[in-house]
Design a protein around this motif. Structure first.
Motif, PDB file in Angstrom:
ATOM      1  N   GLY A  60     -15.820 -13.057 -11.930  1.00  0.00           N
ATOM      2  CA  GLY A  60     -15.390 -12.637 -10.607  1.00  0.00           C
ATOM      3  C   GLY A  60     -13.922 -12.899 -10.363  1.00  0.00           C
ATOM      4  O   GLY A  60     -13.209 -12.053  -9.797  1.00  0.00           O
ATOM      5  N   PHE A  61     -13.444 -14.049 -10.794  1.00  0.00           N
ATOM      6  CA  PHE A  61     -12.038 -14.405 -10.603  1.00  0.00           C
ATOM      7  C   PHE A  61     -11.124 -13.435 -11.343  1.00  0.00           C
ATOM      8  O   PHE A  61     -10.164 -12.898 -10.780  1.00  0.00           O
ATOM      9  CB  PHE A  61     -11.806 -15.834 -11.093  1.00  0.00           C
ATOM     10  N   LEU A  62     -11.429 -13.188 -12.615  1.00  0.00           N
ATOM     11  CA  LEU A  62     -10.586 -12.300 -13.424  1.00  0.00           C
ATOM     12  C   LEU A  62     -10.646 -10.855 -12.929  1.00  0.00           C
ATOM     13  O   LEU A  62      -9.641 -10.143 -12.957  1.00  0.00           O
ATOM     14  CB  LEU A  62     -11.021 -12.364 -14.894  1.00  0.00           C
ATOM     15  N   ALA A  63     -11.831 -10.420 -12.488  1.00  0.00           N
ATOM     16  CA  ALA A  63     -11.973  -9.032 -12.025  1.00  0.00           C
ATOM     17  C   ALA A  63     -11.225  -8.805 -10.714  1.00  0.00           C
ATOM     18  O   ALA A  63     -10.793  -7.676 -10.430  1.00  0.00           O
ATOM     19  CB  ALA A  63     -13.454  -8.694 -11.853  1.00  0.00           C
ATOM     20  N   THR A  64     -11.075  -9.862  -9.914  1.00  0.00           N
ATOM     21  CA  THR A  64     -10.409  -9.720  -8.618  1.00  0.00           C
ATOM     22  C   THR A  64      -8.893  -9.676  -8.746  1.00  0.00           C
ATOM     23  O   THR A  64      -8.214  -9.006  -7.948  1.00  0.00           O
ATOM     24  CB  THR A  64     -10.808 -10.886  -7.691  1.00  0.00           C
ATOM     25  N   MET A  65      -8.332 -10.358  -9.735  1.00  0.00           N
ATOM     26  CA  MET A  65      -6.884 -10.469  -9.850  1.00  0.00           C
ATOM     27  C   MET A  65      -6.161  -9.116  -9.904  1.00  0.00           C
ATOM     28  O   MET A  65      -5.224  -8.874  -9.134  1.00  0.00           O
ATOM     29  CB  MET A  65      -6.529 -11.323 -11.060  1.00  0.00           C
ATOM     30  N   PRO A  66      -6.564  -8.195 -10.797  1.00  0.00           N
ATOM     31  CA  PRO A  66      -5.854  -6.912 -10.803  1.00  0.00           C
ATOM     32  C   PRO A  66      -6.104  -6.086  -9.552  1.00  0.00           C
ATOM     33  O   PRO A  66      -5.285  -5.249  -9.182  1.00  0.00           O
ATOM     34  CB  PRO A  66      -6.419  -6.212 -12.056  1.00  0.00           C
ATOM     35  N   TYR A  67      -7.240  -6.322  -8.897  1.00  0.00           N
ATOM     36  CA  TYR A  67      -7.531  -5.631  -7.641  1.00  0.00           C
ATOM     37  C   TYR A  67      -6.482  -5.982  -6.586  1.00  0.00           C
ATOM     38  O   TYR A  67      -6.039  -5.130  -5.808  1.00  0.00           O
ATOM     39  CB  TYR A  67      -8.926  -6.037  -7.146  1.00  0.00           C
ATOM     40  N   ILE A  68      -6.097  -7.265  -6.536  1.00  0.00           N
ATOM     41  CA  ILE A  68      -5.052  -7.686  -5.604  1.00  0.00           C
ATOM     42  C   ILE A  68      -3.726  -7.020  -5.972  1.00  0.00           C
ATOM     43  O   ILE A  68      -2.992  -6.531  -5.108  1.00  0.00           O
ATOM     44  CB  ILE A  68      -4.909  -9.215  -5.618  1.00  0.00           C
ATOM     45  N   ALA A  69      -3.435  -6.983  -7.266  1.00  0.00           N
ATOM     46  CA  ALA A  69      -2.180  -6.368  -7.722  1.00  0.00           C
ATOM     47  C   ALA A  69      -2.110  -4.897  -7.319  1.00  0.00           C
ATOM     48  O   ALA A  69      -1.036  -4.391  -6.964  1.00  0.00           O
ATOM     49  CB  ALA A  69      -2.055  -6.514  -9.233  1.00  0.00           C
ATOM     50  N   LEU A  70      -3.256  -4.221  -7.357  1.00  0.00           N
ATOM     51  CA  LEU A  70      -3.244  -2.795  -7.026  1.00  0.00           C
ATOM     52  C   LEU A  70      -2.975  -2.545  -5.548  1.00  0.00           C
ATOM     53  O   LEU A  70      -2.562  -1.452  -5.170  1.00  0.00           O
ATOM     54  CB  LEU A  70      -4.572  -2.150  -7.438  1.00  0.00           C
ATOM     55  N   GLN A  71      -3.228  -3.541  -4.703  1.00  0.00           N
ATOM     56  CA  GLN A  71      -2.842  -3.365  -3.295  1.00  0.00           C
ATOM     57  C   GLN A  71      -1.323  -3.263  -3.189  1.00  0.00           C
ATOM     58  O   GLN A  71      -0.802  -2.541  -2.339  1.00  0.00           O
ATOM     59  CB  GLN A  71      -3.377  -4.526  -2.455  1.00  0.00           C
ATOM     60  N   LEU A  72      -0.629  -3.989  -4.052  1.00  0.00           N
ATOM     61  CA  LEU A  72       0.832  -3.892  -4.090  1.00  0.00           C
ATOM     62  C   LEU A  72       1.292  -2.503  -4.502  1.00  0.00           C
ATOM     63  O   LEU A  72       2.315  -2.010  -4.029  1.00  0.00           O
ATOM     64  CB  LEU A  72       1.393  -4.920  -5.057  1.00  0.00           C
ATOM     65  N   VAL A  73       0.515  -1.885  -5.399  1.00  0.00           N
ATOM     66  CA  VAL A  73       0.862  -0.528  -5.823  1.00  0.00           C
ATOM     67  C   VAL A  73       0.809   0.419  -4.624  1.00  0.00           C
ATOM     68  O   VAL A  73       1.656   1.308  -4.473  1.00  0.00           O
ATOM     69  CB  VAL A  73      -0.099  -0.054  -6.938  1.00  0.00           C
ATOM     70  N   GLY A  74      -0.183   0.200  -3.747  1.00  0.00           N
ATOM     71  CA  GLY A  74      -0.270   1.022  -2.534  1.00  0.00           C
ATOM     72  C   GLY A  74       0.930   0.832  -1.633  1.00  0.00           C
ATOM     73  O   GLY A  74       1.488   1.801  -1.097  1.00  0.00           O
ATOM     74  N   ILE A  75       1.344  -0.416  -1.437  1.00  0.00           N
ATOM     75  CA  ILE A  75       2.522  -0.675  -0.601  1.00  0.00           C
ATOM     76  C   ILE A  75       3.780  -0.114  -1.254  1.00  0.00           C
ATOM     77  O   ILE A  75       4.646   0.475  -0.592  1.00  0.00           O
ATOM     78  CB  ILE A  75       2.685  -2.191  -0.351  1.00  0.00           C
ATOM     79  N   GLN A  76       3.887  -0.275  -2.579  1.00  0.00           N
ATOM     80  CA  GLN A  76       5.060   0.255  -3.283  1.00  0.00           C
ATOM     81  C   GLN A  76       5.169   1.767  -3.126  1.00  0.00           C
ATOM     82  O   GLN A  76       6.277   2.311  -2.994  1.00  0.00           O
ATOM     83  CB  GLN A  76       4.987  -0.101  -4.762  1.00  0.00           C
ATOM     84  N   ALA A  77       4.032   2.459  -3.131  1.00  0.00           N
ATOM     85  CA  ALA A  77       4.050   3.920  -2.974  1.00  0.00           C
ATOM     86  C   ALA A  77       4.643   4.306  -1.627  1.00  0.00           C
ATOM     87  O   ALA A  77       5.460   5.234  -1.524  1.00  0.00           O
ATOM     88  CB  ALA A  77       2.632   4.471  -3.113  1.00  0.00           C
ATOM     89  N   VAL A  78       4.258   3.580  -0.578  1.00  0.00           N
ATOM     90  CA  VAL A  78       4.787   3.852   0.755  1.00  0.00           C
ATOM     91  C   VAL A  78       6.284   3.550   0.812  1.00  0.00           C
ATOM     92  O   VAL A  78       7.082   4.354   1.311  1.00  0.00           O
ATOM     93  CB  VAL A  78       4.033   3.008   1.810  1.00  0.00           C
ATOM     94  N   LEU A  79       6.689   2.389   0.293  1.00  0.00           N
ATOM     95  CA  LEU A  79       8.097   2.006   0.339  1.00  0.00           C
ATOM     96  C   LEU A  79       8.967   2.987  -0.440  1.00  0.00           C
ATOM     97  O   LEU A  79      10.097   3.303  -0.031  1.00  0.00           O
ATOM     98  CB  LEU A  79       8.275   0.595  -0.222  1.00  0.00           C
ATOM     99  N   GLU A  80       8.420   3.475  -1.552  1.00  0.00           N
ATOM    100  CA  GLU A  80       9.195   4.398  -2.384  1.00  0.00           C
ATOM    101  C   GLU A  80       9.415   5.728  -1.673  1.00  0.00           C
ATOM    102  O   GLU A  80      10.504   6.297  -1.696  1.00  0.00           O
ATOM    103  CB  GLU A  80       8.473   4.611  -3.720  1.00  0.00           C
ATOM    104  N   VAL A  81       8.368   6.234  -1.011  1.00  0.00           N
ATOM    105  CA  VAL A  81       8.497   7.514  -0.319  1.00  0.00           C
ATOM    106  C   VAL A  81       9.387   7.394   0.909  1.00  0.00           C
ATOM    107  O   VAL A  81      10.160   8.306   1.227  1.00  0.00           O
ATOM    108  CB  VAL A  81       7.091   8.051   0.072  1.00  0.00           C
ATOM    109  N   VAL A  82       9.321   6.248   1.607  1.00  0.00           N
ATOM    110  CA  VAL A  82      10.153   6.074   2.794  1.00  0.00           C
ATOM    111  C   VAL A  82      11.618   5.855   2.421  1.00  0.00           C
ATOM    112  O   VAL A  82      12.506   5.961   3.271  1.00  0.00           O
ATOM    113  CB  VAL A  82       9.612   4.904   3.659  1.00  0.00           C
ATOM    114  N   GLY A  83      11.873   5.567   1.135  1.00  0.00           N
ATOM    115  CA  GLY A  83      13.253   5.465   0.666  1.00  0.00           C
ATOM    116  C   GLY A  83      13.640   4.116   0.136  1.00  0.00           C
ATOM    117  O   GLY A  83      14.790   3.911  -0.270  1.00  0.00           O
ATOM    118  N   LEU A  84      12.713   3.161   0.140  1.00  0.00           N
ATOM    119  CA  LEU A  84      12.985   1.830  -0.407  1.00  0.00           C
ATOM    120  C   LEU A  84      12.349   1.706  -1.780  1.00  0.00           C
ATOM    121  O   LEU A  84      11.371   2.377  -2.074  1.00  0.00           O
ATOM    122  CB  LEU A  84      12.423   0.738   0.514  1.00  0.00           C
ATOM    123  N   GLY A  85      12.887   0.837  -2.581  1.00  0.00           N
ATOM    124  CA  GLY A  85      12.283   0.612  -3.899  1.00  0.00           C
ATOM    125  C   GLY A  85      13.124   1.112  -5.040  1.00  0.00           C
ATOM    126  O   GLY A  85      12.847   0.838  -6.195  1.00  0.00           O
ATOM    127  N   GLY A  86      14.183   1.852  -4.753  1.00  0.00           N
ATOM    128  CA  GLY A  86      15.088   2.283  -5.810  1.00  0.00           C
ATOM    129  C   GLY A  86      16.397   1.514  -5.732  1.00  0.00           C
ATOM    130  O   GLY A  86      16.563   0.603  -4.935  1.00  0.00           O
TER     131      GLY A  86
END
Length: 548
Positions: free
Chosen positions: A136-162
């Motif tokens: 359970g611990f190992l399976a959850t870790m990348p799940y948390i990381a993928l939430q960051l991918v969602g935020i990064q997608a928003v920041l990149e489109v709004v113009g941040l992240g480059g």
């Protein structure tokens, strides 16, 4: 900085600050005498009613990555890769209606905080409990990381992240997760419970507006489906169709096994269990299983936005100039909505990452504290020490997820999430079947788990994707032994897991191997909030202390 959408960014920041304030205020919401126990910090006092639990579970299960990845899969590959998520969430709720109330009751009766706690008490096996906890611990870790991918997608489109400096590139992400870490540390599960109200309100608003407004802008649903069919049936460079508009007969096994396997796996994740155990009664769980399909309806609408983006001619390109399908929904909103409403939509996705990330980090921390720290390192740990360790671990978990996404390629997070789904399903026999019977032997369950883990990992490693040039972890599908059809690797591994457990149980029964001590009784599985046998100070008990 000239590429930044100032209006959308301002709305995003204001809404983000609103939920940050709510996160810190949650410390005072229903505040008990002391937060220094896993029962209060990690499970909200096991006191949440139907609506709070509904928002909490919805915010937990339908994550930012869900709202980014499902329409992205529809946009890039079509129905088999994307739309299977809708029927799987429909199949899921009757399953949890049947078993989750029993898990809630026995956990409430004995003070269990995690599924590994239950396995320890049910089978009297520290080894099997450790296997469930580590999985359970190992399976959850990348799940948390993928939430960051969602935020990064928003920041990149709004113009941040480059850009080449840290302010333009990673600072916004650091700030977002520093705030998340701070209010999760102070408020525990109460923080995502409060924020989930805002998150889900924004999600429903954005999706309902999008599903009415956007198709009208591109010529209606007829044009949407025509454009999607044209793209999916066109030939790719390898001569095969680009994707799947309606799954062909050859894809039926893949679609069905993805749906069923995902449904069986989702509530094995620690964060799903944590949100469920925070409910105040077993009927709260059942009522939620009845009304949570409302989220499936919204998910179906959201998935179709991937095809709306095809009709709209959306071109998801990152700030690095490379095509990135994960950006398609934020980019669609940026292109089609007024800037102010695009900001609302971006906030819905970004806040949609905060709720599950908080719950996941709490769940992973609880698992480490109860089933590794207390069970193996410090058996005499007090409730206060448990709470302190869990708080610190929740910070480390989030920090690891942040470093993982910033340092490594995003594909690694996706690969590990693929493995996480395969791994977590292998805990199903010990947890769910254990709620109904002890016939399966603890050693047989451990052996079955090991076989499923090894087989699933090996198959995922060998799953290549020639189109994307990925040699390993390129797909969640592989040929099913005997049947010969493509199917979900996790479900095949689960069947092997169960076969091994059954056969070895028969063998171990013949040789009279010791079955281990069961600390539960039949009545424990039907206990409710007003049951006189329920111990009120649940954290005064260790996971292995009988209460009858």
């Amino acid at each position: 900085m000239s590429g930044i959408d100032g209006v959308a960014l301002t709305v995003l920041v204001l809404l983000f600050l609103l939920v940050t304030g709510l996160g810190f205020w949650a410390t005072r919401w229903r505040r008990p005498t002391s937060m220094e126990s896993l029962d209060e910090w990690g499970l909200g006092g096991r006191s949440f009613g139907t609506w709070i639990t509904w928002f909490l579970l919805g915010g937990d299960l339908y994550t930012a990555y869900t709202f980014v990845a499902v329409p992205a899969a529809m946009f890039a590959l079509g129905a088999v890769s994307g739309f299977f998520a809708v029927p799987y969430t429909i199949v899921l709720y009757p399953i949890i209606f049947v078993f989750m109330a029993r898990l809630w009751s026995v956990s409430h009766r004995h003070g269990y905080v995690t599924t590994a706690d239950f396995v320890r008490g049910r089978f009297g096996s520290r080894g099997l409990s450790l296997a469930v906890a580590v999985t359970g611990f190992l399976a959850t870790m990348p799940y948390i990381a993928l939430q960051l991918v969602g935020i990064q997608a928003v920041l990149e489109v709004v113009g941040l992240g480059g850009g080449g400096n840290i302010v333009a590139k990673d600072a916004p992400l650091f700030i977002a997760f520093a705030l998340l870490a701070a209010y999760t540390y102070s408020s525990g599960l109460r923080a995502p419970a409060v924020i989930a109200f805002v998150k889900d309100t924004l999600i429903y608003l954005v999706i309902l507006v999008a599903i009415i407004y956007l198709p009208a802008k591109v010529g209606g649903w007829g044009e949407v489906f025509s454009a999607a069919e044209a793209k999916m049936t066109a030939a790719a460079p390898d001569g095969k169709p680009v994707g799947s508009f309606v799954p062909a007969e050859s894809a039926h096994w893949a679609y069905a096994t993805l749906g069923l396997g995902s449904a069986l796996a989702l509530f094995m994740y620690p964060h799903s269990v944590t949100a469920s155990l925070s409910a105040k009664s077993r009927n709260t769980i059942r009522r939620n299983a009845s009304i949570l399909p409302a989220y499936s309806f919204v998910l179906g609408l959201l998935a179709l936005l991937g095809w709306v983006a095809i009709a709209a001619g959306t071109t998801p390109v990152g700030l690095d100039g490379e095509p990135n399908a994960q950006l398609v929904i934020p980019q669609l909103f940026e292109d089609m909505f007024p800037s102010w409403f695009a900001g609302v939509a971006f906030a819905a996705i970004a806040i949609g990452a905060l709720v599950p990330a908080a719950i996941m980090s709490i769940a992973a921390a609880n698992t480490f504290t109860r089933n590794i720290y207390k069970e193996w390192l410090k058996p005499d740990a007090t409730p206060q020490q448990e709470a302190k360790v869990s708080k610190l671990m929740s910070l480390l978990v989030k920090a690891f997820a942040l470093v993982f996404v910033l340092v490594l390629d995003k594909q690694n997070a996706i690969n590990f999430q693929l493995l996480g789904g395969i791994w977590i399903l292998q805990t199903f026999p010990a947890v769910v079947l254990g709620l109904y019977t002890r016939w399966l032997h603890r050693w047989a369950l451990t052996a079955g788990w090991a076989v499923g883990m090894v087989y699933g990992t090996w198959q995922a490693w060998n799953a290549a994707n020639p189109r994307s040039g990925v040699d390993h972890f390129g797909s969640s599908l592989a040929n099913i032994p005997v049947i010969g059809e493509l199917g979900y690797i996790a479900l095949t591994a689960f069947v092997l897991n169960l076969l091994v457990a059954v056969v070895l149980t028969l063998v171990l029964g013949v040789v009279k191997a010791p079955p281990g001590e069961d600390e539960t009784i039949r009545g424990d599985y039907f206990a409710d909030e007003d049951d006189p046998r329920v111990v009120k100070d649940l954290d005064a008990l260790s996971p292995s202390t009988p209460t009858h």
